[in-house]
Motif scaffolding. Structure first.
Motif, PDB file in Angstrom:
ATOM      1  N   GLU A 299       0.835  -1.207   0.000  1.00  0.00           N
ATOM      2  CA  GLU A 299       0.000   0.000   0.000  1.00  0.00           C
ATOM      3  C   GLU A 299       0.872   1.260   0.000  1.00  0.00           C
ATOM      4  O   GLU A 299       0.570   2.231  -0.689  1.00  0.00           O
ATOM      5  N   GLN A 300       1.947   1.237   0.771  1.00  0.00           N
ATOM      6  CA  GLN A 300       2.879   2.362   0.782  1.00  0.00           C
ATOM      7  C   GLN A 300       3.547   2.505  -0.587  1.00  0.00           C
ATOM      8  O   GLN A 300       3.719   3.607  -1.113  1.00  0.00           O
ATOM      9  N   LYS A 302       2.353   1.741  -3.512  1.00  0.00           N
ATOM     10  CA  LYS A 302       1.438   2.343  -4.483  1.00  0.00           C
ATOM     11  C   LYS A 302       1.202   3.827  -4.205  1.00  0.00           C
ATOM     12  O   LYS A 302       1.103   4.634  -5.140  1.00  0.00           O
ATOM     13  N   GLN A 303       1.112   4.198  -2.944  1.00  0.00           N
ATOM     14  CA  GLN A 303       0.869   5.600  -2.619  1.00  0.00           C
ATOM     15  C   GLN A 303       2.042   6.485  -3.036  1.00  0.00           C
ATOM     16  O   GLN A 303       1.848   7.637  -3.429  1.00  0.00           O
ATOM     17  N   LEU A 304       3.253   5.961  -2.968  1.00  0.00           N
ATOM     18  CA  LEU A 304       4.415   6.718  -3.427  1.00  0.00           C
ATOM     19  C   LEU A 304       4.348   6.954  -4.936  1.00  0.00           C
ATOM     20  O   LEU A 304       4.634   8.054  -5.425  1.00  0.00           O
ATOM     21  N   ILE A 306       1.605   7.000  -6.761  1.00  0.00           N
ATOM     22  CA  ILE A 306       0.487   7.919  -7.008  1.00  0.00           C
ATOM     23  C   ILE A 306       0.912   9.358  -6.722  1.00  0.00           C
ATOM     24  O   ILE A 306       0.584  10.285  -7.482  1.00  0.00           O
ATOM     25  N   ALA A 307       1.651   9.564  -5.637  1.00  0.00           N
ATOM     26  CA  ALA A 307       2.091  10.922  -5.287  1.00  0.00           C
ATOM     27  C   ALA A 307       2.937  11.524  -6.399  1.00  0.00           C
ATOM     28  O   ALA A 307       2.784  12.704  -6.752  1.00  0.00           O
ATOM     29  N   LYS A 310       0.672  12.305  -9.410  1.00  0.00           N
ATOM     30  CA  LYS A 310      -0.116  13.505  -9.137  1.00  0.00           C
ATOM     31  C   LYS A 310       0.701  14.776  -9.328  1.00  0.00           C
ATOM     32  O   LYS A 310       0.167  15.827  -9.694  1.00  0.00           O
ATOM     33  N   LEU A 373      -8.145   6.575 -10.316  1.00  0.00           N
ATOM     34  CA  LEU A 373      -8.488   6.576  -8.896  1.00  0.00           C
ATOM     35  C   LEU A 373      -9.993   6.661  -8.728  1.00  0.00           C
ATOM     36  O   LEU A 373     -10.654   7.540  -9.300  1.00  0.00           O
ATOM     37  N   ASP A 376     -10.331   7.784  -4.398  1.00  0.00           N
ATOM     38  CA  ASP A 376      -8.916   7.970  -4.070  1.00  0.00           C
ATOM     39  C   ASP A 376      -8.142   6.654  -3.963  1.00  0.00           C
ATOM     40  O   ASP A 376      -7.029   6.635  -3.448  1.00  0.00           O
ATOM     41  N   GLN A 377      -8.718   5.557  -4.482  1.00  0.00           N
ATOM     42  CA  GLN A 377      -8.030   4.269  -4.497  1.00  0.00           C
ATOM     43  C   GLN A 377      -7.769   3.839  -5.939  1.00  0.00           C
ATOM     44  O   GLN A 377      -8.640   3.984  -6.797  1.00  0.00           O
ATOM     45  N   ASP A 401      -4.961  -2.898 -10.802  1.00  0.00           N
ATOM     46  CA  ASP A 401      -4.326  -2.701  -9.500  1.00  0.00           C
ATOM     47  C   ASP A 401      -4.025  -4.041  -8.833  1.00  0.00           C
ATOM     48  O   ASP A 401      -2.999  -4.181  -8.164  1.00  0.00           O
TER      49      ASP A 401
END
Length: 443
Positions: A299-300, A302-304, A306-307, A310, A373, A376-377, A401
């Motif tokens: 999860e971390q 993927k969030q990196l 995405i950041a 963005k 997204l 937000d997922q 995903d």
């Protein structure tokens, strides 16, 4: 404990097949069409429509052709995207032949270094056998490209275009590996004879002279100075003269490569999360940047990614592209083929089990250029490949995903997107993994 297949057991297997109602229908389908066509699920195409809530405009895809340079193409593409945006220059590529030349040159020297470091071991030791299996190859890692750029810079493709062997590397790989194995015999004999360091260095220097000549014949000699001449998308003419490869990188890319770090997801017991790792005998430039990975939870991970998307910046990533992937349509989806249903067999393994038991590892590098997204997922990701425009959607793939969770192993992100705990973890000294660890796989 042995298990012999006798006539009684064979009769049992045959009877089980005869008692399966759909067996003959499936036999006819698979023998005629093959496993993939027979198990293909068209629903994947419907669910993998190439529409994304975040979609970077990165222009035409490149084509690595019959070479294993995906890691170079992916990395240079992330830089090209940034350059194209700044210069208004969509139809433009950096020279993959230039970095290919220096990678093979440096890998030869790196091989000699490892040969000498293991010269006291028998040729049937696992380390020496590992070295000799593939003295050098096309594949690589992000940090390895950074090591090349830091030493040699980069050039536009106009300054060093593709050659026969840069696009079709089998011939040079065969010849170069033959020479490197022969050189290994010589170097190991020198060590066994207690030769002086000067004698070994002189011999090695002549070997590198020969390697340079071979590579120059094959790829052309790399430019020392060149002019950068182009028309931008507004038809404006530009000329920048007497550039060196390093000054070109500094002026037109200008990235601090130390800001970009490798993030992996390896859920195996031997790699605790939030720790860093390197791999023994993995690299290309002796004395250059070492390969270093920070392992984080998915999860971390993927969030990196995405950041960074963005923020308008594409993301280099490594995955096992051949797993549950339909090349022509450009679909990477766990459900694209129903092999378990076709064979009525459970093929499922956890991500950690696939890594531990040799079922999966990183085989290919590409670029994330978008993500869809919902609340937000992430549900699916846009992927820029380097196989030309005739596959996928003009060369772009769609990755679900769920597929990313299972078969993506590495991303490269700017450190500014890391939270404080990961920034601290990334600076710590890495644990050294064995040369054959799956996190040392070359894309």
């Amino acid at each position: 404990m042995s298990f012999e297949i006798n006539q009684e057991k064979l009769a049992q297997y045959q009877q089980d097949f005869a008692n399966t109602p759909q067996a003959k229908v499936l036999e006819r389908a698979v023998t005629k069409n093959g496993i993939l066509a027979s198990s293909y699920d068209w629903h994947s195409a419907v669910e993998s429509a190439p529409i994304f809530s975040i979609d970077l405009d990165t222009g035409d895809v490149a084509n690595q052709k019959q070479s294993g340079r995906c890691w170079m193409f992916a990395a240079l593409n992330t830089m090209r995207h940034d350059m194209a945006s700044k210069l208004g220059l969509k139809k433009f590529e950096l020279s993959q032949a230039y970095t290919f030349f220096w990678d093979k040159f440096e890998k030869a020297n790196y091989f000699y270094e490892n040969v000498l470091n293991t010269a006291d071991q028998a040729t049937d030791s696992r380390e020496v056998a590992f070295l000799m299996a593939t003295p050098q190859q096309d594949g690589g890692q992000w940090d390895m490209l950074c090591a090349l750029i830091e030493k040699y810079g980069i050039v536009p493709q106009s300054a060093m275009p593709e050659t026969y062997s840069s696009s079709k590397s089998n011939e040079i790989n065969t010849v170069l590996n033959k020479k490197l194995r022969k050189d290994a015999v010589t170097l190991r004999q020198l060590v066994a004879n207690n030769s002086s360091k000067k004698e070994i260095d002189d011999t090695r220097n002549q070997m590198m002279t020969d390697n340079y000549r071979m590579l120059a014949y094959t790829f052309g000699e790399p430019p020392v100075k060149f002019d950068f001449e182009y028309r931008d998308d507004n038809k404006q003419y530009h000329l920048d003269q007497d550039l060196t490869p390093k000054s070109f990188f500094e002026k037109y890319v200008g990235w601090n490569l130390d800001d970009y770090v490798s993030i992996i997801n390896s859920p195996t017991d031997d790699k605790p999360y939030n720790k860093t790792y390197t791999v023994d005998m993995l690299g290309n430039v002796v004395g250059g940047r070492a390969v270093k990975h920070l392992n984080v939870e998915i999860e971390q991970f993927k969030q990196l990614a995405i950041a960074q998307l963005k923020a308008g910046e594409s993301v280099w990533f490594g995955c096992d592209v051949g797993q549950s992937s339909e090349r022509q349509q450009g679909i990477m989806d766990l459900n694209v083929y129903g092999k378990s249903e076709l064979f009525d067999t459970d093929f499922s393994m956890s991500k950690a089990e696939r890594l531990d038991y040799g079922e999966s590892l990183m085989t290919h590098a590409m670029v994330l250029t978008g993500v869809d997204l919902v609340n937000d997922q992430p549900t699916k990701w846009k992927v820029e490949n380097s196989w030309g425009p005739k596959v996928g959607t003009k060369g772009y793939f769609v990755m679900t995903d769920a597929w990313l969770d299972e078969y993506c192993y590495q991303i490269v992100v700017n450190k500014k997107f890391l939270p404080e705990n990961l920034l601290k973890a990334q600076t710590e000294a890495p644990t050294t993994l064995k040369p054959w660890d799956p996190m040392g796989a070359l894309a």
